[in-house]
Design an enzyme around this catalytic site. Structure first.
Site, PDB file in Angstrom:
ATOM      1  N   ALA B  78      38.666 -37.631  12.062  1.00 34.85           N
ATOM      2  CA  ALA B  78      38.660 -38.946  12.700  1.00 34.85           C
ATOM      3  C   ALA B  78      39.054 -39.921  11.600  1.00 34.85           C
ATOM      4  O   ALA B  78      38.219 -40.513  10.932  1.00 34.85           O
ATOM      5  CB  ALA B  78      37.300 -39.289  13.281  1.00 34.85           C
ATOM      6  N   VAL B  79      40.369 -39.998  11.394  1.00 37.95           N
ATOM      7  CA  VAL B  79      40.903 -40.880  10.368  1.00 37.95           C
ATOM      8  C   VAL B  79      40.852 -42.329  10.872  1.00 37.95           C
ATOM      9  O   VAL B  79      40.701 -43.270  10.094  1.00 37.95           O
ATOM     10  CB  VAL B  79      42.354 -40.457  10.017  1.00 37.95           C
ATOM     11  CG1 VAL B  79      43.035 -41.474   9.127  1.00 37.95           C
ATOM     12  CG2 VAL B  79      42.342 -39.083   9.343  1.00 37.95           C
ATOM     13  N   GLY B  80      40.956 -42.473  12.192  1.00 41.49           N
ATOM     14  CA  GLY B  80      40.886 -43.823  12.772  1.00 41.49           C
ATOM     15  C   GLY B  80      42.189 -44.579  12.659  1.00 41.49           C
ATOM     16  O   GLY B  80      42.211 -45.799  12.499  1.00 41.49           O
ATOM     17  N   ASN B 133      52.402 -42.502  20.691  1.00 37.41           N
ATOM     18  CA  ASN B 133      51.115 -41.817  20.575  1.00 37.41           C
ATOM     19  C   ASN B 133      50.217 -42.252  21.722  1.00 37.41           C
ATOM     20  O   ASN B 133      49.623 -43.315  21.697  1.00 37.41           O
ATOM     21  CB  ASN B 133      50.484 -42.148  19.215  1.00 37.41           C
ATOM     22  CG  ASN B 133      49.119 -41.493  19.038  1.00 37.41           C
ATOM     23  OD1 ASN B 133      48.557 -40.918  19.976  1.00 37.41           O
ATOM     24  ND2 ASN B 133      48.581 -41.566  17.829  1.00 37.41           N
ATOM     25  N   CYS B 136      45.797 -40.049  20.737  1.00 44.49           N
ATOM     26  CA  CYS B 136      44.789 -39.995  19.682  1.00 44.49           C
ATOM     27  C   CYS B 136      43.420 -40.077  20.343  1.00 44.49           C
ATOM     28  O   CYS B 136      43.153 -41.003  21.103  1.00 44.49           O
ATOM     29  CB  CYS B 136      44.968 -41.164  18.709  1.00 44.49           C
ATOM     30  SG  CYS B 136      43.688 -41.179  17.447  1.00 44.49           S
ATOM     31  N   LYS B 171      53.919 -38.398  23.193  1.00 43.51           N
ATOM     32  CA  LYS B 171      52.987 -37.386  22.689  1.00 43.51           C
ATOM     33  C   LYS B 171      51.696 -37.404  23.500  1.00 43.51           C
ATOM     34  O   LYS B 171      51.004 -38.418  23.564  1.00 43.51           O
ATOM     35  CB  LYS B 171      52.679 -37.631  21.215  1.00 43.51           C
ATOM     36  CG  LYS B 171      51.796 -36.522  20.639  1.00 43.51           C
ATOM     37  CD  LYS B 171      51.769 -36.567  19.148  1.00 43.51           C
ATOM     38  CE  LYS B 171      50.824 -35.516  18.590  1.00 43.51           C
ATOM     39  NZ  LYS B 171      50.659 -35.667  17.150  1.00 43.51           N
ATOM     40  N   ASN B 197      48.270 -33.189  21.012  1.00 46.78           N
ATOM     41  CA  ASN B 197      47.495 -33.842  19.963  1.00 46.78           C
ATOM     42  C   ASN B 197      46.224 -33.024  19.728  1.00 46.78           C
ATOM     43  O   ASN B 197      46.064 -31.934  20.280  1.00 46.78           O
ATOM     44  CB  ASN B 197      47.146 -35.272  20.391  1.00 46.78           C
ATOM     45  CG  ASN B 197      47.031 -36.209  19.193  1.00 46.78           C
ATOM     46  OD1 ASN B 197      46.317 -35.910  18.240  1.00 46.78           O
ATOM     47  ND2 ASN B 197      47.721 -37.331  19.232  1.00 46.78           N
TER      48      ASN B 197
END
Ligand SMILES: Cc1cc2nc3c(=O)[nH]c(=O)nc-3n(C[C@H](O)[C@H](O)[C@H](O)COP(=O)(O)OP(=O)(O)OC[C@H]3O[C@@H](n4cnc5c(N)ncnc54)[C@H](O)[C@@H]3O)c2cc1C
Ligand SMILES: Cc1cc2nc3c(=O)[nH]c(=O)nc-3n(C[C@H](O)[C@H](O)[C@H](O)COP(=O)(O)O)c2cc1C
Ligand code: FES
Lengths: 260, 310
Positions: B78-80, B133, B136, B171, B197
């Site tokens: 969870a890079v955010g 995206n 996510c 994506k 993803n």
């Protein structure tokens, strides 16, 4: 037990056994490894997770395969490191690693230069280089004041190196690590390792004769977030090197750009 | 440039939405593509195109570490959506083009309006394709949140298509809505779909009783999700026979070929750069070449969708 998964990076809980204050700013924290953690080599590091705080990169300062313990040496500078410096026995922390690339030079005689918390990977080097056993290691350890040096010199001596301490007043030598280094006969050593603030390593680089540069290794620091080579935050400026994958120590020649 | 790269034969060439790739392997968004040094590292690894980190309207710090947890051949993150913001797009694209590779710019907005504005900037910067995206799983407002309904997917894609002539890749992640989302994206004009993803996941430290990630939950990637990726690509290809870029657990030639046989024309890799190292692209290319020889296939495109043969 050998683990064949590649890379050999694992998460495990650890439990604090002891938090020993080495000096006014250095705390040696020894913890029991509660799960599986592969044998690390210097200057590998871990991401150390302090529940409720952050995970931060910390050098492995010691590792005991039989007792299943891992040591870190912390210098409090912000919220997470301050919390760690005051941590009590039995507290749980999380770690993943070992991260980075082992870089253990060959030879018999080593000069290890440490500034501040840069002493942590040097402690690990002392055991890995078999200092005080087959090999000879001299550590020059510097900080601003005598209080910051505290008993850290004795600790380093007790694990096998000969130590010269350097500070503004009351240490073996008055001045900086670089002042001592300038007076050293570099030819005597098979390898020189510098671990401290970037400004210190830059000066060390500058005062190393060209023909000795390929025996100089520098433990570097950038901003580590994932430690796994995916987020890109630890890139060495001006290069495509990732500190967390290719480092944290580099042959000086590999990072000449940032040393100049 | 390494001699191994130049040896890549034409048998591995791939074309996605008109973009010619010297071989099918790109990086996936989120691996190193947010600064110059990281992009150089990807280029050195031999990828055939560089996909940028998802760029948002403003720079984002992302979550505090821990942002990743290693899980053997898998990972939870969870890079955010930490990224330098869309204004960095010019520099990123310039770096990629400077090395002669196509630049796939991943963008992430909170609504159709933001996606449109991002798309315009990415196109101006010279992006070869835009990757939207919409998947996510761990950043409120973005990704799955921005494309919560089929209507939203449609609006975003048609909005972007109306302002750009650059190919648009959409994506998506795996969910029970995948086929409907894919259909909506395609009917709104998507030129290709990127599947999949990460999949939501959580890891709890049993001694502290806390989820480890700062965000508590994150997205699972790597080998663990490969069968889900194969399934997703297979189902979408069966339904729409569209252009697909396969992502999820590609870590050797075999996992690569599986996604291609399920229907992917090209592939992206994230986690295997970590689990296998930066030599992964060359390893897979060598494996693919060997496999083509072994089964006597002329080129990789012969394998696309092979699993659908009756
Ligand atoms: C590979 C590596 C090994 C390290 N080993 C040790 C060690 O053995 N002992 C030790 O005391 N310290 C070590 N550090 C430094 C340590 O990680 C930082 O002191 C710590 O992250 C500060 O956290 P904080 O919350 O206490 O302070 P903050 O207030 O978060 O930060 C204070 C300072 O530390 C820097 N910093 C913050 N986070 C990071 C990060 N993730 N990576 C690098 N720098 C950061 C900031 O830029 C700032 O200047 C190491 C750093 C790296 C990269
Ligand atoms: C650390 C990390 C960061 C990611 N960041 C992004 C991102 O910014 N945008 C995006 O579309 N996907 C992102 N992903 C998802 C990947 O692009 C990919 O879809 C997923 O990881 C599955 O592929 P893999 O199994 O090869 O890792 C990220 C994945 C990881 C592991
Ligand atoms: S810290 Fe994320 S790539 Fe090195």
């Amino acid at each position: 037990m050998r683990n064949t998964s590649n890379p050999n990076i694992h998460y495990t809980t650890i439990q604090v056994i002891e938090n020993k204050q080495l000096s006014s700013t250095l705390h040696l924290i020894r913890s029991k490894i509660k799960g599986f953690f592969p044998q690390p080599q210097p200057p590998q590091f871990i991401m150390l997770w302090v529940p409720g705080h952050e995970a931060i990169p910390m050098s492995i300062a010691g590792y005991d395969d039989e007792d299943k313990t891992v040591d870190i040496i912390v210098k409090p500078i912000g919220p997470t490191t301050r919390y760690l410096a005051a941590i009590r026995k039995d507290a749980y922390l999380g770690i993943y690693g070992p991260l980075g690339k082992p870089l253990v030079p060959s030879g018999k005689k080593f000069l290890l230069l440490a500034g501040g918390s840069g002493i942590a990977p040097i402690a690990h080097y002392i055991t890995a280089l078999r200092c005080g056993k087959e090999n000879y290691c001299r550590v020059v350890f510097g900080a601003w004041t005598k209080e910051e040096i505290g008993n850290a010199g004795e600790y380093i001596q007790s694990i096998g190196a000969e130590v010269t301490t350097v500070c503004d007043e009351g240490c073996d030598y008055r001045g900086t690590v670089v002042d001592v280094y300038r007076g050293e006969d570099k030819e005597e050593y098979d390898a020189i390792i510098s671990s401290g603030p970037p400004a210190m390593s830059r000066e060390v680089y500058k005062h190393t004769p060209r023909e000795k540069l390929d025996r100089l290794y520098i433990v570097f620091e950038t901003h580590v977030k994932c430690g796994l080579g995916v987020c890109g935050s630890c890139v060495i400026p001006g290069t495509s090197l990732l500190l967390c994958v290719d480092g944290p120590a580099f042959p000086a020649k590999q990072i000449e750009k940032v040393m100049r | 440039m390494s001699s191994r790269t130049s040896k890549v034969s034409t048998a591995l060439e791939a074309v996605v939405s008109g973009i010619r790739l010297k071989h099918p392997i790109m990086n996936a968004s989120g691996i190193l593509g947010s600064n110059t040094g990281g992009i150089l590292r990807l280029i050195e690894s031999g990828v055939s195109a560089v996909v940028t980190k998802t760029l948002t309207p403003e720079p984002r710090e992302g979550y505090l570490p821990p942002i990743t947890i290693p899980l053997g051949e898998c990972m939870l993150n969870a890079v955010g959506l930490a990224n330098p913001g869309i204004d960095a797009v010019n520099e990123l694209v310039r770096t990629i083009h400077g090395h002669g590779l196509p630049a796939i710019v991943s963008i992430g907005g909170r609504n159709a309006g933001e996606f449109v504005a991002l798309a315009v900037k990415a196109e101006e910067a010279g992006a070869d394709a835009l990757e939207l995206n919409m998947s996510c799983p761990h950043t409120p407002g973005y990704g799955v949140d921005a494309s919560k309904t089929i209507e939203a997917v449609k609006n975003i894609v048609s909005g972007v298509k109306s302002v750009t002539s650059t190919p648009v890749w959409v994506k998506l992640g795996y969910s029970r809505l995948l086929l409907r989302e894919a259909g909506a994206a395609l009917s709104a004009g998507a030129d290709a779909l990127v599947l999949i993803n990460t999949i939501p996941g959580m890891v709890i430290d049993v001694y502290t009783g806390n989820p480890i990630l700062t965000n508590r939950f994150g997205g699972l990637s790597g080998k663990c999700i490969h069968p889900v990726a194969v399934y997703s690509v297979y189902m979408v290809y069966r339904e729409y026979q569209c252009e697909i870029v396969g992502v999820g657990g590609v870590q050797d030639w075999r996992t690569a070929v599986e996604l291609i046989e399920a229907g992917a024309k090209a592939l992206q890799i994230a986690t295997a750069f970590y689990t296998k190292g930066y030599g992964i692209v060359h390893e897979i290319l060598a494996g693919l070449t060997g496999f083509l020889e072994e089964i006597n296939a002329k080129n990789i495109t012969e394998l696309v969708g092979l699993a659908h043969r009756k």
